[in-house]
Design a protein around this motif. Structure first.
Motif, mmCIF file in Angstrom:
data_model
loop_
_atom_site.group_PDB
_atom_site.id
_atom_site.type_symbol
_atom_site.label_atom_id
_atom_site.label_comp_id
_atom_site.label_asym_id
_atom_site.label_seq_id
_atom_site.Cartn_x
_atom_site.Cartn_y
_atom_site.Cartn_z
ATOM 1 N N UNK A 1 -8.797 2.775 -8.566
ATOM 2 C CA UNK A 1 -9.136 3.589 -9.744
ATOM 3 C C UNK A 1 -8.226 3.306 -10.932
ATOM 4 N N UNK A 2 -6.912 3.321 -10.688
ATOM 5 C CA UNK A 2 -5.960 3.041 -11.771
ATOM 6 C C UNK A 2 -4.774 2.277 -11.180
ATOM 7 N N UNK A 3 -3.988 1.692 -12.047
ATOM 8 C CA UNK A 3 -2.806 0.961 -11.582
ATOM 9 C C UNK A 3 -1.852 1.888 -10.832
ATOM 10 N N UNK A 4 -1.652 3.075 -11.391
ATOM 11 C CA UNK A 4 -0.737 4.033 -10.760
ATOM 12 C C UNK A 4 -1.229 4.378 -9.355
ATOM 13 N N UNK A 5 -2.533 4.688 -9.294
ATOM 14 C CA UNK A 5 -3.091 5.094 -8.005
ATOM 15 C C UNK A 5 -2.903 4.020 -6.941
ATOM 16 N N UNK A 6 -3.289 2.786 -7.268
ATOM 17 C CA UNK A 6 -3.278 1.760 -6.221
ATOM 18 C C UNK A 6 -1.845 1.399 -5.821
ATOM 19 N N UNK A 7 -0.960 1.409 -6.795
ATOM 20 C CA UNK A 7 0.441 1.106 -6.448
ATOM 21 C C UNK A 7 1.032 2.229 -5.601
ATOM 22 N N UNK A 8 0.758 3.454 -5.987
ATOM 23 C CA UNK A 8 1.297 4.587 -5.229
ATOM 24 C C UNK A 8 0.798 4.553 -3.778
ATOM 25 N N UNK A 9 -0.504 4.342 -3.634
ATOM 26 C CA UNK A 9 -1.053 4.313 -2.272
ATOM 27 C C UNK A 9 -0.502 3.113 -1.494
ATOM 28 N N UNK A 10 -0.425 1.953 -2.155
ATOM 29 C CA UNK A 10 0.058 0.739 -1.481
ATOM 30 C C UNK A 10 1.475 0.944 -0.956
ATOM 31 N N UNK A 11 2.328 1.523 -1.801
ATOM 32 C CA UNK A 11 3.714 1.755 -1.361
ATOM 33 C C UNK A 11 3.750 2.724 -0.184
ATOM 34 N N UNK A 12 2.932 3.757 -0.284
ATOM 35 C CA UNK A 12 2.930 4.763 0.786
ATOM 36 C C UNK A 12 2.473 4.162 2.112
ATOM 37 N N UNK A 13 1.356 3.440 2.092
ATOM 38 C CA UNK A 13 0.849 2.932 3.376
ATOM 39 C C UNK A 13 1.782 1.851 3.931
ATOM 40 N N UNK A 14 2.416 1.109 3.035
ATOM 41 C CA UNK A 14 3.372 0.121 3.535
ATOM 42 C C UNK A 14 4.537 0.815 4.235
ATOM 43 N N UNK A 15 5.028 1.857 3.597
ATOM 44 C CA UNK A 15 6.156 2.595 4.175
ATOM 45 C C UNK A 15 5.795 3.136 5.560
ATOM 46 N N UNK A 16 4.545 3.465 5.749
ATOM 47 C CA UNK A 16 4.123 4.011 7.050
ATOM 48 C C UNK A 16 3.822 2.927 8.072
ATOM 49 N N UNK A 17 3.791 1.668 7.650
ATOM 50 C CA UNK A 17 3.604 0.594 8.616
ATOM 51 C C UNK A 17 2.309 -0.195 8.494
ATOM 52 N N UNK A 18 1.510 0.099 7.468
ATOM 53 C CA UNK A 18 0.290 -0.697 7.306
ATOM 54 C C UNK A 18 0.681 -2.140 7.011
ATOM 55 N N UNK A 19 -0.160 -3.075 7.451
ATOM 56 C CA UNK A 19 0.121 -4.489 7.241
ATOM 57 C C UNK A 19 -0.749 -5.103 6.147
ATOM 58 N N UNK A 20 -1.806 -4.391 5.746
ATOM 59 C CA UNK A 20 -2.716 -4.875 4.711
ATOM 60 C C UNK A 20 -3.085 -3.711 3.791
ATOM 61 N N UNK A 21 -3.371 -4.049 2.531
ATOM 62 C CA UNK A 21 -3.850 -3.041 1.588
ATOM 63 C C UNK A 21 -5.347 -3.243 1.378
ATOM 64 N N UNK A 22 -6.138 -2.193 1.631
ATOM 65 C CA UNK A 22 -7.563 -2.297 1.343
ATOM 66 C C UNK A 22 -7.855 -1.521 0.060
#
Lengths: 337, 337, 337, 337
Positions: free
Chosen positions: C106-127
Motif C-alpha cells: 500500500x505505501x512505503x511505510x507500510x511495506x517496510x514496517x511489515x517487512x521488518x516485523x516479519x523478519x524479526x519474527x523469523x520469516x525468510x521471505x517477504x510477500x
C-alpha cells in the motif's frame, strides 16, 4: 477388473495374489510393459472390490471395467421396465407421467382441494408428505399416520394413486396400501431401509442423494432389487455443487445416461431441485425434452401459508398452465403427459 | 433473521406479513433505502425458516443471523462438554483420545489380537464394526449381533471401552451395553434414527455426512440433543469434492471452527478420509495439531486379508510407531494422547 | 493406457485402430473375456489421450495407467528439487520456509514496517501484492509497477527476498528482479502465461486453482517445466467445495500426496484458504505437521484498514506468537522454520 | 449491505466504524435486538465489500443485499441486449442461434467442408479453434494464426460469421476481423485479458469457468463491460461436481436465472458439457426448452481422426438430424433456430 501392479513387486507376493484370485474363479490376462504390468481379471468380478485388491501392497491401482450392479443394469435386462400402477404406466416411453401435490399433507380440505385441482389439469398421481424429513428438529415434522389417512381419502375422492415418503422401517405396516413408496434423498444409503422395502411389492420411488454418484444411485436401486423388489423408479432431484443460486443443481444429463445404463424408469423433481417457484416450469419443460418418464411437482392451494416448502410450490392455476405447455413439448416426439 | 423486501411490494401484502410475524412474537425493525427495504426480525426466530418467508412473493431474500441450532451451540452452553466413558475423558482439552481397531470384527482371535495390540500402544478405546454399511449388497455386511458379542469379549480381555456402529432402530436393544454408539456418515440425516438414539444414555459418535455442511452437521447433533441425549461426539471423516486422489478430502478446518461454534467434542477419522494406509499417519499428526479431541484409526492384524477396508488399515506395528509420534505432537501444547 | 472395447465391435474397425496405434509405436496386449476385451497399450503413451481413443465408436473406455506428466513426476526425477533463493532453501526437508507480508503493498511505510516485523519474527521471505486479481473491477487493483518498486525498497531494507504475483505476459519485464514469481490460482490454467514464465529463470510459485485436480495442478507445473524452467514451487491455497463456513477448504492431504508423486517443493497458504484471521494459526500448525516445505502467511500492520484481505491478515504480534509455536511443531521431526 | 455486530462490541469501535462508513456516504439503519445488533447500510455499496467490513473485529457477519455488478444487471438495464452480427441476432427472444463447427481448425479442406455442411443444416455461425487451451503441453495446441486464416477462408466461402477463442493479450491484433471472440472457461478470471477485450468492439462470448459461481460469472462480464464493451454473450458449458459420468455437469438452471438477473444473451455449449457424442442432441433439446438464446455445438467431418475432442463431435449427418428436431422444440414457444 483391471489391476496395475507396482514396479518391482516381489515375485512371491505376485504369485500369492494370483493364486488367491484364481481360487475365486478369476482368470488373469497379463500385459507386461517396460515399466508397468497390467492384469485383466476375467470372470465374475461382482464379488470382489478394487479396494480389496488395493489392500495388497503390490497393487498400484485397480479399476472395474463392468458395472458393479447387475439387476439394475440394462446389459442384464435389456427391455425397459414398465411399472403399472392401477393402469397408469411409468416407463413405457409414450407417457411422461405427472405426479403433483403439496410438500406436506396439512388438512383434509387442503389435500382434497389440491388433488382435485391437479387431477383436473392432467396429473396422474397425487404426491404429498405425511412423514417429513426436516433438517431442523424444531420444524413441522408432518402429520404422520394421520397424513397417510388423509391421502387415502383424497385418493378415494379423485381416483389418483398416491405417492408418499417412508422414513423408517417401523412405519412400513402403515404403507401397505400406498401406491408408490418414496425413499428420500437423505435415506438413499440407509441400507437397512432399502433391504426392507426390497421385500415389499409396492413400487419404490428412489430419490438420488444430494451428492450421490450415478454408480451409488444404481447400487442403492440394486439393494432393493437384490432383496426381491424390481419395481424401482429412479428420481433425480438436484445435486449439491459449489454454487447455491438454486437450492440444488438439477442434473438433467442423468436422464439420457440412466436410460442407457439401466432399464428402470427415470423421473425428475424440478421443485426440490431449484427450490424457487418461478423456475419450476422452465426446468419441467427441459425434463420432458430430455425424455424423463415422469415429473413430480409440488402444488399447493395457498403456498404463502404452506407448512413446508411453500417457496417452491406452484398454485393450481400455475400448474394448469404448465401442464398445457408440457403437453406440447411431449408431443414433439410423439409422447403425451 | 434479516428479510429483504422486493422493490414495489404491495402495501397490503407488506401489512399482512407484518401482522403475521408480529403474531409469532417477532418485532420488526425496518431500514428503508432508495431501492431496498430491510427488516431485522427480533425475537425467537428458531421456529421460523428463511424458506417460509420466501414463500411470500414480496420477499426478495431472507437470511438467518443466529444459528438455527440451540443446544449444540456454544453461545447456549459456553463450557466444553466432557464425555466420561469409564474414566476415559473425551473433550477435556488435555487428552487426545485414540480409538483404534479393525473396520470389521471378523473372528474372536482377530478382534482380541488387535485389541491387545492397540491397547499396548496406548489406544483408549476399541473400535470395530459389527453392522457394516456397504455400498454394494454383495459385499460383506458384517457379523451383526455376533460381532457385538466378540467386541464385548475383547473389551473384557483388555478393559478397553468399545465403539461400534448402529445402523437401524431395531438394532438398538443389542447396543444397550455398547460404550459409544456410532452413527455413520450415510445415516447423518436419518432423522428417525437420530431421534431414537436421542432417547438413550450412551454417548453418540456422530459422523459428518459426505457432503453435509457444518450447519447440517450441527442440526443433526441438535436432533439427538433435542430428544434428550446431550452426549454427542462430532466426527469429521472426509468430505466429497471434485477430486478423488484420496477417497475423501479431510476437512481439518472444521476442528477449530466447531470448537468455537459448539461445546461438543470433535474427533477425526483419518482412515476413512483418505482411504490409503500410508497417508493415515500424516493426517493423524495434523489432526492432533489442529486440536482434535480424539482420533479414530483403523488397525488390522492382517490388512491384506481384511474383509473390509484393508487398504486403509495400519498394521499394529505401524500404529505403534504412530502413537509415539502423536504423543510428541500433543506435547507441543501440553496435551497427551 | 488401458482400453476397453465395446461388446460386438466390428472386426474391421478393431483392425484399423490396432494399425493406427501400432503406427504410433504402441504395442497392444489383449485380454479377452466372455463379455469384455481389454487392451493394455505399452510404449510411450504420453502423446495420446484417453479422449482421442474414445472418439472411436468401438471404444467403451480408456484410462491412463501412468501419469500424463513427466518432468514433474518423481518417477522421472527421484530426488527432491531444492530451490535456493539467495541462500534460502525451499524443499530441502529440513526447513519449513515462512513467507509473510501483506496482501497488497500500500505505501512505503507500510511495506517496510511489515517487512521488518516479519523478519524479526523469523520469516525468510517477504510477500506482497503489486498486481492484484480482484473479483470486482471496482475493487482496489493494486499499485502495479509502483508496488514492485516499494517491495524492492523493503527488500533492500531487510534483505528478505520478495515473492509477488505476475498476472499477464506484458508485465514480465517488470519482474526480472523479483526473487519468486507467483502465478495465482485463477491463472493456473492460463497456458500462455505458463509457457512464458517457463522461459524465465526465476523460481515460480504456482498456486493450485480453486477446483483444480491434483493431476491438472501437476500438468500446469509441467507446462512451465516443459518450457525450460524447472524451479517450480507448488502451493495449495484451499479448494472450493459445497460448504462455505471457511472461504475455501484447505486440502492438507495434498502435501503427502504431492511429496510422493512429484519432486517439487510444496507450500501452504493458510490465509487465503480459510479467509479468517483467528483460524490461520491453527491451520499453519497443521501445515507444518503434514510436512509442508513452507508457508505463505498474510501479515498487516493495521488489518482493519487494509485495502485488501484485512479479514485474514495477522497483526505482527500475532505472527510473532505463531512463529514461536510453529518452531516447536517443526522440531518434533527435527525440522526448523 | 447488512452488517451484524458482535455481541458486546466496544462502543468506541462501533463509533469509529460508523464514522468511517458515513464518510463513504453510507447511511446506517440500526436494529437492536436482545442478542443482536443489525445495520442496514443504505447508499452506493458497490465500492465496499463484505470482506472489508469483516476485517473489523466487532463485525460478526456482512452480506450484500444488492448484486455487486451494475452494468450486467437487469435492474440497471431492463431491456434485453440484442447482439447483431452481420444481421444475425443473438438475444432477441425469437431466434435460438446455432453456432457449429470443429473443436480445432485442422486443414482448409476440413474447415470448408464442415462450414458448408453446418450452413446447409441451418447453423448461423461457424465455430472453430485456432488457439487451443490444452491441459497437457504435449497435446496439439492448435494451428494458431494459420488457423484464423483458414476460418476466414471458410467464412468467405459460406458467409457464416466466425467464433473463435482468444487466449492471450498479445494475440488481439490477429482477432480484429473475428466476428465473435471467445474467452474460454479457464480464462474467465484472467482479469487482464478481460480488461483488454473490454476495449474492443467485437462481441465477446464469455464462457463460465468450471467452478465459477453465477456471481463470479457476472462479475467477469462486468469487467468487460466496465472497460467499455457491452457486447457480452454468456455461455454455460458445464460445471465441475463430485461425479464424473459426464465430463462436466450441464447446469441448465442458469439460463432462466441469468435471463432474470441480467440483460445479456445466454447460450449453451452441450458438447463440452457432457463430452460424449451421443448425449449432445438430448442436452441440446433441453437447452432450447429452457430458452437459451443460442447453442454452440461441435461438428467434425471425421470425428475419429479429429486432433481434438473428437469424442464429443457430431458428424454432419447427426448435426443435420439434430437441427430438424431443435426447430420443432423452438416452435413450441414460437421461436426458431
Amino acid at each position: 477388473m483391471i489391476v496395475v501392479l507396482k514396479n518391482g513387486a516381489e515375485k512371491q507376493k505376485i504369485e500369492e495374489l494370483k493364486k488367491n484370485l484364481n481360487e475365486k474363479g478369476l482368470e488373469i490376462h497379463e500385459s507386461k510393459g517396460k515399466d508397468v504390468t497390467l492384469w485383466g481379471l476375467v470372470g465374475d468380478t461382482s464379488r470382489i472390490t478394487p479396494e480389496e485388491l488395493l489392500a495388497n501392497d503390490i497393487v498400484e491401482s485397480a479399476q472395474r471395467v463392468k458395472a458393479p450392479y447387475k439387476q439394475a443394469s440394462r446389459s442384464f435386462h435389456p427391455e425397459d421396465t414398465v411399472i403399472d400402477v392401477k393402469g397408469n404406466k411409468i416407463g413405457d416411453g409414450k407417457i411422461c407421467s405427472i405426479m403433483a401435490g403439496p410438500c406436506s399433507v396439512e388438512t383434509e380440505e387442503q389435500i382434497i382441494e389440491v388433488a382435485k385441482a391437479v387431477k383436473a389439469s392432467g396429473a396422474r398421481f397425487l404426491r404429498g408428505g405425511a412423514f417429513k424429513p426436516r433438517t431442523s428438529p424444531y420444524s413441522f415434522q408432518g402429520l404422520g399416520a394421520e397424513g397417510l389417512e388423509l391421502l387415502k381419502i383424497a385418493r378415494k375422492e379423485t381416483g389418483l394413486p398416491i405417492v408418499t415418503e417412508l422414513m423408517a422401517i417401523n412405519q412400513i405396516p402403515l404403507f401397505e396400501d400406498v401406491d408408490i413408496i418414496q425413499i428420500g434423498a437423505r435415506n438413499m444409503q440407509n441400507f437397512d431401509l432399502l433391504k426392507e422395502v426390497g421385500k415389499l411389492k409396492n413400487p419404490i420411488l428412489l430419490k438420488r442423494g444430494l451428492s450421490a454418484t450415478v454408480k451409488e444411485f444404481l447400487m442403492s436401486a440394486e439393494y432393493i432389487m437384490a432383496s426381491g423388489n424390481e419395481n424401482v423408479i429412479l428420481c433425480e432431484r438436484g445435486i449439491r455443487t459449489f454454487d447455491n443460486y438454486t437450492r440444488n443443481c438439477l442434473d438433467l444429463s442423468i436422464v439420457p445416461y440412466l436410460k442407457k445404463e439401466t432399464h428402470l424408469p427415470v423421473i425428475i423433481d424440478p421443485s426440490h431441485a431449484c427450490g424457487i417457484r418461478w423456475m419450476v416450469p422452465t426446468l419441467a419443460k427441459a425434463a420432458v425434452a430430455v425424455g424423463a418418464d415422469g415429473l413430480i411437482i409440488e402444488v399447493h392451494n395457498n403456498p404463502e401459508k404452506a407448512l413446508c416448502d411453500g417457496e417452491q410450490s406452484l398454485t393450481p392455476a400455475q400448474f394448469d398452465d404448465l401442464m398445457k405447455v408440457l403437453g406440447k413439448y411431449a408431443a414433439v416426439e410423439g409422447r403425451t403427459v
